[in-house]
Design a protein around this motif. Structure first.
Motif, PDB file in Angstrom:
ATOM      1  N   LYS A 248      -2.241  15.466  14.373  1.00  0.00           N
ATOM      2  CA  LYS A 248      -3.533  15.444  13.700  1.00  0.00           C
ATOM      3  C   LYS A 248      -4.198  14.067  13.717  1.00  0.00           C
ATOM      4  O   LYS A 248      -5.417  13.972  13.717  1.00  0.00           O
TER       5      LYS A 248
ATOM      6  N   LYS B 222       1.446  17.869  11.576  1.00  0.00           N
ATOM      7  CA  LYS B 222       0.303  16.999  11.270  1.00  0.00           C
ATOM      8  C   LYS B 222       0.610  15.553  11.616  1.00  0.00           C
ATOM      9  O   LYS B 222      -0.260  14.824  12.108  1.00  0.00           O
TER      10      LYS B 222
ATOM     11  N   ASP C 121      -3.816  13.119   2.354  1.00  0.00           N
ATOM     12  CA  ASP C 121      -3.935  14.576   2.484  1.00  0.00           C
ATOM     13  C   ASP C 121      -5.262  14.962   3.124  1.00  0.00           C
ATOM     14  O   ASP C 121      -5.323  15.891   3.946  1.00  0.00           O
TER      15      ASP C 121
ATOM     16  N   ASP D 229      -5.108  14.588   6.825  1.00  0.00           N
ATOM     17  CA  ASP D 229      -4.121  15.433   7.508  1.00  0.00           C
ATOM     18  C   ASP D 229      -3.069  14.596   8.238  1.00  0.00           C
ATOM     19  O   ASP D 229      -2.757  14.827   9.415  1.00  0.00           O
TER      20      ASP D 229
ATOM     21  N   ASP E 299       5.107  16.951   6.882  1.00  0.00           N
ATOM     22  CA  ASP E 299       4.622  17.955   7.836  1.00  0.00           C
ATOM     23  C   ASP E 299       4.694  17.349   9.238  1.00  0.00           C
ATOM     24  O   ASP E 299       3.799  16.591   9.640  1.00  0.00           O
TER      25      ASP E 299
END
Length: 282
Positions: free
Chosen positions: A94, A90, A142, A145, A87
């Protein structure tokens, strides 16, 4: 893939191919390698990869691989984490220092897994430990993030620190000898016990057969005696005479030489030389 920012704010993510953006100063594109596999090494560093790979001095990164096992031993556990970006948004926005976060989470996860194992398990079950660490690390990434997907965790050769290796090898040798003696004892036990049980069963069967034979013979003798007694009761004189003659018939051949002398014979000494060779013959 390309991550587009407009005046510093995230706007969109573009895929491969022809895309358009506003001039520089308005929109900015950051290219993210989503197909590239990144690698982080723990406990060692590769200086030059190739046929003769060169590594940095192991002592420089020893602190990363020194871990305490569940049985309170110290192990040197080097490993590699291979990952990719799943991702881009992210990964870029993030987490402030995503690479440092990855290394911290990877080290914490590996120490957690190793701390639940004995030193022998850490050395012999590296694949199992790596699989468990990968699942835990992916879960932590996870939750943070990070936008990272862990592809594999590869554990390198695990050992104990060099100062205690001789003692550790002696302990392992003693454990192996102990296990060898236990296996030999179990093998001898498995060999002797069934044999003893078989002999005991054989003896019991033989005793039962002997007892049955004796009982049957005793019953037969008792039945025979009853039959003789019934016949004897019917004609006592005849039966007594028959029993006497049958006994003489069975006993008489076992007596050897027999001399039958008339009760009126006065001198029977000359008869004793019957059947012997003449005295003059040699």
């Amino acid at each position: 893939m390309g991550v587009v920012q407009r005046f510093g704010k995230y706007v969109r993510t573009t895929g491969p191919g022809l895309n358009f953006k506003l001039p520089s100063g308005i929109e900015k594109v950051t290219k993210v390698k989503v197909r590239h596999i990144f690698k982080d090494e723990f406990g060692f560093r590769t200086i030059r990869a190739g046929i003769r790979t060169q590594y940095a001095a192991s002592k420089a990164y020893l602190s990363e691989s020194l871990m305490l096992t569940g049985d309170l031993n110290v192990a040197v556990v080097p490993w590699i984490v291979q990952w990719r970006i799943k991702d881009p948004y992210k990964f870029l926005f993030k987490v402030r220092n995503v690479r440092g976060t990855l290394r911290d989470l990877a080290e914490a996860t590996m120490r957690l897994v190793v701390g639940d194992r004995s030193i022998n398990e850490v050395i012999s079950k590296r694949q199992e430990i790596a699989s468990q660490a990968q699942k835990l690390l992916q879960k932590e990434l996870d939750e943070a993030d990070t936008g990272i997907s862990v592809r594999t965790i590869e554990m390198k050769k695990t050992n104990v620190p060099e100062p205690v290796q001789p003692s550790f090898n002696e302990v392992n040798q003693a454990i192996q000898e102990k296990e060898k003696m236990i296996y030999q004892a179990l093998g001898e036990y498995n060999k002797r016990i069934p044999q003893a049980k078989g002999n005991a069963e054989k003896t019991i069967k033989a005793a039962e057969g002997y007892a049955l034979d004796r009982v049957n013979r005793a019953k037969g003798d008792a039945a025979r005696f009853d039959e003789i007694y019934q016949e004897y009761a019917k004609a006592k004189d005849v039966t007594r005479r028959r029993l006497y003659l049958e006994t003489i018939r069975d006993v008489f051949p076992k007596l050897g030489k027999k001399y039958i002398v008339d009760e009126e014979q006065k001198n029977f000494l000359p008869l004793l030389n019957l059947g012997q060779a003449e005295g003059g013959e040699k």
